[in-house]
Design a protein around this motif. Structure first.
Motif, PDB file in Angstrom:
ATOM      1  N   PHE A   1      53.804  12.783   5.632  1.00 52.43           N
ATOM      2  CA  PHE A   1      52.593  12.364   4.958  1.00 52.43           C
ATOM      3  C   PHE A   1      50.990  12.806   6.232  1.00 52.43           C
ATOM      4  CE2 PHE A   1      53.865   8.370   7.141  1.00 52.43           C
ATOM      5  CZ  PHE A   1      52.736   8.029   7.905  1.00 52.43           C
ATOM      6  N   GLY A   2      50.103  12.890   5.943  1.00 50.26           N
ATOM      7  CA  GLY A   2      49.048  13.114   6.836  1.00 50.26           C
ATOM      8  C   GLY A   2      47.953  12.246   6.400  1.00 50.26           C
ATOM      9  N   GLU A   3      46.834  11.956   7.479  1.00 52.97           N
ATOM     10  CA  GLU A   3      45.758  11.361   7.301  1.00 52.97           C
ATOM     11  C   GLU A   3      44.575  12.186   7.596  1.00 52.97           C
ATOM     12  OE1 GLU A   3      44.313   7.159   8.338  1.00 52.97           O
ATOM     13  OE2 GLU A   3      46.341   7.067   7.869  1.00 52.97           O
ATOM     14  N   LEU A   4      43.602  12.156   6.754  1.00 51.51           N
ATOM     15  CA  LEU A   4      42.270  12.785   7.127  1.00 51.51           C
ATOM     16  C   LEU A   4      41.104  11.876   6.988  1.00 51.51           C
ATOM     17  CD1 LEU A   4      42.583  15.551   4.026  1.00 51.51           C
ATOM     18  CD2 LEU A   4      43.631  15.656   6.458  1.00 51.51           C
ATOM     19  N   SER A   5      40.384  11.996   8.252  1.00 51.06           N
ATOM     20  CA  SER A   5      39.138  11.350   8.403  1.00 51.06           C
ATOM     21  C   SER A   5      38.112  12.210   7.378  1.00 51.06           C
ATOM     22  CB  SER A   5      38.825  11.325   9.838  1.00 51.06           C
ATOM     23  OG  SER A   5      37.707  10.420   9.777  1.00 51.06           O
ATOM     24  N   TRP A   6      37.443  11.580   6.724  1.00 48.91           N
ATOM     25  CA  TRP A   6      36.722  12.207   5.707  1.00 48.91           C
ATOM     26  C   TRP A   6      35.286  11.832   5.812  1.00 48.91           C
ATOM     27  CZ3 TRP A   6      35.751  11.619  -0.144  1.00 48.91           C
ATOM     28  CH2 TRP A   6      34.863  12.523  -0.623  1.00 48.91           C
ATOM     29  N   THR A   7      34.348  12.598   6.632  1.00 51.31           N
ATOM     30  CA  THR A   7      33.001  11.785   6.583  1.00 51.31           C
ATOM     31  C   THR A   7      32.080  12.451   5.801  1.00 51.31           C
ATOM     32  OG1 THR A   7      33.292  11.490   9.013  1.00 51.31           O
ATOM     33  CG2 THR A   7      30.921  11.356   8.029  1.00 51.31           C
ATOM     34  N   SER A   8      31.374  11.712   4.827  1.00 51.83           N
ATOM     35  CA  SER A   8      30.728  12.283   3.815  1.00 51.83           C
ATOM     36  C   SER A   8      29.417  11.370   3.298  1.00 51.83           C
ATOM     37  CB  SER A   8      31.407  12.635   2.381  1.00 51.83           C
ATOM     38  OG  SER A   8      31.913  11.277   1.726  1.00 51.83           O
ATOM     39  N   ARG A   9      28.626  12.066   2.463  1.00 49.96           N
ATOM     40  CA  ARG A   9      27.421  11.242   2.071  1.00 49.96           C
ATOM     41  C   ARG A   9      27.349  11.412   0.487  1.00 49.96           C
ATOM     42  NH1 ARG A   9      24.382  15.032   5.365  1.00 49.96           N
ATOM     43  NH2 ARG A   9      24.997  13.536   6.953  1.00 49.96           N
ATOM     44  N   PRO A  10      26.658  10.441  -0.407  1.00 45.31           N
ATOM     45  CA  PRO A  10      26.244  10.720  -1.572  1.00 45.31           C
ATOM     46  C   PRO A  10      25.418  11.726  -1.619  1.00 45.31           C
ATOM     47  CG  PRO A  10      26.492   8.338  -1.186  1.00 45.31           C
ATOM     48  CD  PRO A  10      26.506   9.196   0.095  1.00 45.31           C
ATOM     49  N   ARG A  11      25.079  12.591  -2.370  1.00 51.97           N
ATOM     50  CA  ARG A  11      24.305  13.676  -2.466  1.00 51.97           C
ATOM     51  C   ARG A  11      23.061  13.119  -2.669  1.00 51.97           C
ATOM     52  NH1 ARG A  11      26.548  18.487  -1.869  1.00 51.97           N
ATOM     53  NH2 ARG A  11      28.654  18.893  -2.891  1.00 51.97           N
ATOM     54  N   GLY A  12      22.075  13.392  -1.916  1.00 55.99           N
ATOM     55  CA  GLY A  12      20.552  12.984  -1.575  1.00 55.99           C
ATOM     56  C   GLY A  12      20.366  11.841  -0.935  1.00 55.99           C
ATOM     57  N   VAL A  13      21.461  11.383  -0.111  1.00 48.96           N
ATOM     58  CA  VAL A  13      21.379  10.303   0.778  1.00 48.96           C
ATOM     59  C   VAL A  13      21.778  10.677   2.004  1.00 48.96           C
ATOM     60  CG1 VAL A  13      22.446   7.792   1.367  1.00 48.96           C
ATOM     61  CG2 VAL A  13      22.089   8.679  -1.128  1.00 48.96           C
TER      62      VAL A  13
END
Length: 147
Positions: free
Chosen positions: A107-119
């Protein structure tokens, strides 16, 4: 003292030998997880689900209370919706582990940084990528967004 070290050394070598043999037969899991991270960053749902095992099923949990093994086309639709609703800031692999077993899994783990669209505020989540060695390649067996 030499007589005591020899059995310990032999046991250690016996434990490490299978891992070395497995590493010689398989492509590095790190490269596979890095490829999944690039596809995730690009919002490439089709590319990710194109890595499904032969049975075409991936365990999917997007952190919404609905988890289960579903067909790759359903996973692709769910990922497209997830990527449509969020703007990715960055994705990077943070951990990769070979678990062993038959067939070989890891297995692998990803660090995902995101934001809701428009925020403007972003949030970071972990994405768990379960993998299985099948047909001479790593395949995505499981995807979990951990909130």
């Amino acid at each position: 003292m030499r007589n005591r070290l020899l059995p310990i050394l032999l046991c250690t070598l016996a434990l490490l030998a299978p891992r070395a043999l497995v590493a010689q037969r398989t492509a590095p899991l790190e490269g596979f997880v890095a490829s999944v991270a690039r596809m995730w960053a690009a919002g490439d749902a089709g590319g990710i689900t194109g890595l499904a095992p032969a049975d075409g099923r991936i365990v999917l949990d997007l952190g919404n209370g609905q988890a289960g093994a579903v067909e790759a086309r359903h996973v692709a639709a769910a990922l497209r919706e997830l990527f449509r609703d969020r703007s990715t800031v960055s994705v990077r692999p943070t951990q990769v582990t070979i678990a062993g077993g038959q067939p070989l899994s890891g297995f692998g783990e990803l660090s995902w940084t995101s934001r809701p669209r428009g925020v403007s505020d972003s949030e970071t989540q972990s994405v768990y990528v379960g993998a299985v060695w099948e047909g001479g390649a790593w395949r995505v067996r499981e995807l979990r967004v951990l909130r």
